[in-house]
Design a protein around this motif. Structure first.
Motif, PDB file in Angstrom:
ATOM      1  N   LEU A  87       0.992  -1.377  -0.044  1.00 21.10           N
ATOM      2  CA  LEU A  87       0.025  -0.073   0.086  1.00 21.10           C
ATOM      3  C   LEU A  87       0.750   1.254  -0.078  1.00 21.10           C
ATOM      4  O   LEU A  87       0.532   2.309  -0.913  1.00 21.10           O
ATOM      5  CB  LEU A  87      -0.787  -0.015   1.131  1.00 21.10           C
ATOM      6  CG  LEU A  87      -2.267  -0.568   0.943  1.00 21.10           C
ATOM      7  CD1 LEU A  87      -2.866  -0.875   2.509  1.00 21.10           C
ATOM      8  CD2 LEU A  87      -3.210   0.528   0.467  1.00 21.10           C
ATOM      9  N   LEU A  88       1.772   1.207   0.917  1.00 20.10           N
ATOM     10  CA  LEU A  88       2.677   2.498   0.755  1.00 20.10           C
ATOM     11  C   LEU A  88       3.598   2.632  -0.407  1.00 20.10           C
ATOM     12  O   LEU A  88       3.611   3.814  -0.755  1.00 20.10           O
ATOM     13  CB  LEU A  88       3.694   2.485   2.224  1.00 20.10           C
ATOM     14  CG  LEU A  88       4.207   3.628   2.569  1.00 20.10           C
ATOM     15  CD1 LEU A  88       3.457   4.640   2.932  1.00 20.10           C
ATOM     16  CD2 LEU A  88       4.952   3.340   3.946  1.00 20.10           C
ATOM     17  N   ALA A  89       4.105   1.711  -0.824  1.00 20.19           N
ATOM     18  CA  ALA A  89       4.959   1.763  -2.084  1.00 20.19           C
ATOM     19  C   ALA A  89       3.958   2.178  -3.126  1.00 20.19           C
ATOM     20  O   ALA A  89       4.424   3.172  -3.823  1.00 20.19           O
ATOM     21  CB  ALA A  89       5.472   0.344  -2.397  1.00 20.19           C
ATOM     22  N   GLY A  90       2.894   1.764  -3.307  1.00 20.65           N
ATOM     23  CA  GLY A  90       1.948   2.134  -4.269  1.00 20.65           C
ATOM     24  C   GLY A  90       1.669   3.803  -4.128  1.00 20.65           C
ATOM     25  O   GLY A  90       1.760   4.442  -5.125  1.00 20.65           O
ATOM     26  N   CYS A  91       1.463   4.325  -2.884  1.00 17.48           N
ATOM     27  CA  CYS A  91       1.383   5.586  -2.528  1.00 17.48           C
ATOM     28  C   CYS A  91       2.668   6.375  -3.121  1.00 17.48           C
ATOM     29  O   CYS A  91       2.756   7.616  -3.590  1.00 17.48           O
ATOM     30  CB  CYS A  91       1.099   5.813  -1.296  1.00 17.48           C
ATOM     31  SG  CYS A  91       0.977   7.528  -0.707  1.00 17.48           S
ATOM     32  N   ILE A  92       3.639   5.972  -2.621  1.00 17.57           N
ATOM     33  CA  ILE A  92       4.863   6.584  -3.056  1.00 17.57           C
ATOM     34  C   ILE A  92       5.230   6.679  -4.344  1.00 17.57           C
ATOM     35  O   ILE A  92       5.767   7.764  -5.193  1.00 17.57           O
ATOM     36  CB  ILE A  92       6.294   5.591  -2.280  1.00 17.57           C
ATOM     37  CG1 ILE A  92       6.053   5.887  -0.809  1.00 17.57           C
ATOM     38  CG2 ILE A  92       7.587   6.241  -2.968  1.00 17.57           C
ATOM     39  CD1 ILE A  92       7.012   5.011   0.044  1.00 17.57           C
ATOM     40  N   ARG A  93       4.867   5.776  -5.203  1.00 17.30           N
ATOM     41  CA  ARG A  93       5.085   5.406  -6.690  1.00 17.30           C
ATOM     42  C   ARG A  93       4.252   6.634  -7.405  1.00 17.30           C
ATOM     43  O   ARG A  93       4.739   7.210  -8.385  1.00 17.30           O
ATOM     44  CB  ARG A  93       4.782   4.463  -7.117  1.00 17.30           C
ATOM     45  CG  ARG A  93       5.983   3.402  -7.311  1.00 17.30           C
ATOM     46  CD  ARG A  93       5.517   2.109  -8.239  1.00 17.30           C
ATOM     47  NE  ARG A  93       6.021   0.843  -7.648  1.00 17.30           N
ATOM     48  CZ  ARG A  93       5.397  -0.178  -6.710  1.00 17.30           C
ATOM     49  NH1 ARG A  93       3.742   0.142  -6.730  1.00 17.30           N
ATOM     50  NH2 ARG A  93       5.871  -1.274  -6.314  1.00 17.30           N
ATOM     51  N   LEU A 130      11.371  -3.262  -0.330  1.00 14.98           N
ATOM     52  CA  LEU A 130      11.418  -4.463  -1.234  1.00 14.98           C
ATOM     53  C   LEU A 130      10.471  -4.181  -2.274  1.00 14.98           C
ATOM     54  O   LEU A 130      10.954  -4.495  -3.361  1.00 14.98           O
ATOM     55  CB  LEU A 130      10.893  -5.390  -0.327  1.00 14.98           C
ATOM     56  CG  LEU A 130      11.385  -6.867  -0.597  1.00 14.98           C
ATOM     57  CD1 LEU A 130      12.855  -7.149  -0.644  1.00 14.98           C
ATOM     58  CD2 LEU A 130      10.703  -7.801   0.194  1.00 14.98           C
ATOM     59  N   GLU A 131       9.262  -3.555  -2.108  1.00  7.57           N
ATOM     60  CA  GLU A 131       8.324  -3.403  -3.102  1.00  7.57           C
ATOM     61  C   GLU A 131       8.959  -2.647  -4.329  1.00  7.57           C
ATOM     62  O   GLU A 131       8.420  -2.416  -5.284  1.00  7.57           O
ATOM     63  CB  GLU A 131       6.992  -2.759  -2.645  1.00  7.57           C
ATOM     64  CG  GLU A 131       5.983  -3.813  -1.941  1.00  7.57           C
ATOM     65  CD  GLU A 131       5.509  -4.699  -2.755  1.00  7.57           C
ATOM     66  OE1 GLU A 131       4.918  -4.222  -3.821  1.00  7.57           O
ATOM     67  OE2 GLU A 131       5.611  -5.995  -2.651  1.00  7.57           O
ATOM     68  N   LEU A 132       9.712  -1.395  -3.527  1.00  9.24           N
ATOM     69  CA  LEU A 132      10.325  -0.429  -4.512  1.00  9.24           C
ATOM     70  C   LEU A 132      11.523  -0.956  -5.123  1.00  9.24           C
ATOM     71  O   LEU A 132      12.297  -0.013  -5.529  1.00  9.24           O
ATOM     72  CB  LEU A 132      10.227   0.895  -3.781  1.00  9.24           C
ATOM     73  CG  LEU A 132       8.952   1.424  -3.189  1.00  9.24           C
ATOM     74  CD1 LEU A 132       9.473   2.634  -2.354  1.00  9.24           C
ATOM     75  CD2 LEU A 132       8.179   1.901  -4.448  1.00  9.24           C
ATOM     76  N   ASP A 133      11.997  -2.130  -5.015  1.00  8.34           N
ATOM     77  CA  ASP A 133      13.229  -2.725  -5.551  1.00  8.34           C
ATOM     78  C   ASP A 133      14.403  -2.197  -4.850  1.00  8.34           C
ATOM     79  O   ASP A 133      15.414  -1.673  -5.580  1.00  8.34           O
ATOM     80  CB  ASP A 133      13.325  -2.658  -7.125  1.00  8.34           C
ATOM     81  CG  ASP A 133      12.319  -3.813  -7.663  1.00  8.34           C
ATOM     82  OD1 ASP A 133      12.252  -5.016  -6.940  1.00  8.34           O
ATOM     83  OD2 ASP A 133      11.670  -3.625  -8.812  1.00  8.34           O
ATOM     84  N   ASP A 134      14.376  -1.665  -3.638  1.00  7.29           N
ATOM     85  CA  ASP A 134      15.312  -0.928  -2.991  1.00  7.29           C
ATOM     86  C   ASP A 134      15.501  -1.640  -1.530  1.00  7.29           C
ATOM     87  O   ASP A 134      14.995  -2.432  -1.192  1.00  7.29           O
ATOM     88  CB  ASP A 134      14.821   0.395  -2.939  1.00  7.29           C
ATOM     89  CG  ASP A 134      15.821   1.543  -2.780  1.00  7.29           C
ATOM     90  OD1 ASP A 134      16.942   1.081  -2.322  1.00  7.29           O
ATOM     91  OD2 ASP A 134      15.629   2.707  -3.327  1.00  7.29           O
ATOM     92  N   VAL A 135      16.076  -0.832  -0.879  1.00  9.57           N
ATOM     93  CA  VAL A 135      16.685  -1.548   0.577  1.00  9.57           C
ATOM     94  C   VAL A 135      16.521  -0.400   1.418  1.00  9.57           C
ATOM     95  O   VAL A 135      16.527   0.772   1.107  1.00  9.57           O
ATOM     96  CB  VAL A 135      18.123  -2.029   0.748  1.00  9.57           C
ATOM     97  CG1 VAL A 135      18.117  -3.241   0.155  1.00  9.57           C
ATOM     98  CG2 VAL A 135      18.944  -0.992   0.266  1.00  9.57           C
ATOM     99  N   ALA A 136      15.999  -0.658   2.822  1.00  5.35           N
ATOM    100  CA  ALA A 136      15.949   0.431   3.805  1.00  5.35           C
ATOM    101  C   ALA A 136      17.054   0.515   4.439  1.00  5.35           C
ATOM    102  O   ALA A 136      17.705  -0.693   4.899  1.00  5.35           O
ATOM    103  CB  ALA A 136      14.744   0.437   4.637  1.00  5.35           C
TER     104      ALA A 136
END
Ligand code: ZN
Length: 215
Positions: A87-93, A130-136
């Motif tokens: 949900l959050l990755a969708g909002c960020i995109r 992970l959803e954004l193909d990145d790391v935190a």
């Protein structure tokens, strides 16, 4: 699908993270009723704050969203992080001004992390990245416990409570970077402001924020 996963699905069916209904095949973490009826924000719930450029949030912190996040934070429902992350990755995109170099999160104090056993904002940030193909990555620490912000009243009281509570242990990591800071819920924004201030003081170029839900 393996035999074990068929059995697991039979005995432990996947439930909606928001309303706990058993999910239909193809539902992705939350059910079709909730997809229709969740308290979504308009314009990604975008709000501005001190020291950070803006904060976006896909949901309002009320009703089933509030209950779900309470289970995630206080009752060990850590598996919700996957669904929240989507949900959050969708909002960020969808946010056109979101440019960032580094994804991080608002940490719990070490004491609270020990007593809870996990840091929910870290789990949310890892799943979102992970959803954004990145790391935190960890950029902030909260060495001392302070009174819970939820127990305090207005912005002034909340700001005073956490002033100086966060540190940036490795300024080199953030120097010149635009940081995307993730938290589970934002209410007055005073915690995000304090964290953003520390990051900027440590040399970060800019801080933008995203939370699953907002007040
Ligand atoms: Zn549901």
């Amino acid at each position: 699908m393996s035999f074990t996963s068929v059995l697991l699905d039979l005995f432990f069916p996947h439930k909606c993270v928001f309303c706990a209904r058993v999910l239909n095949k193809g539902d992705d973490g939350w059910c079709s009723q909730c997809t229709e009826s969740l308290p979504y924000t308009d314009n990604r719930g975008r709000q501005e704050g001190d020291h950070f450029a803006f904060c976006i949030s896909p949901l309002y912190y009320r009703g089933p969203v509030r209950k779900s996040i309470m289970r995630f934070k206080f009752r060990g429902a850590i598996a919700y992080a996957d669904t929240y992350g989507k949900l959050l990755a969708g909002c960020i995109r969808e946010e056109p001004d979101i440019g960032y170099d580094l994804i991080s999160w608002v940490p719990l104090s070490s004491k609270r992390k020990r007593s809870r056993g996990y840091d929910q904002a870290m789990l949310l940030a890892l799943a979102t990245a992970l959803e954004l193909d990145d790391v935190a990555v960890e950029t902030l620490e909260k060495p001392q416990d302070v009174q819970a912000q939820s127990e305090l009243g207005d912005l002034q009281e909340r700001s005073a409570n956490i002033s100086g509570a966060y540190i940036v242990p490795d300024p080199e990591l953030v120097r010149g970077k635009c940081i995307l800071l993730i938290d589970d819920v934002v209410t007055t924004g005073s915690t995000l402001s304090e964290c953003a201030k520390e990051l900027l003081d440590a040399g970060a170029a800019k801080v933008v924020c995203a939370s699953l839900a907002r007040g």
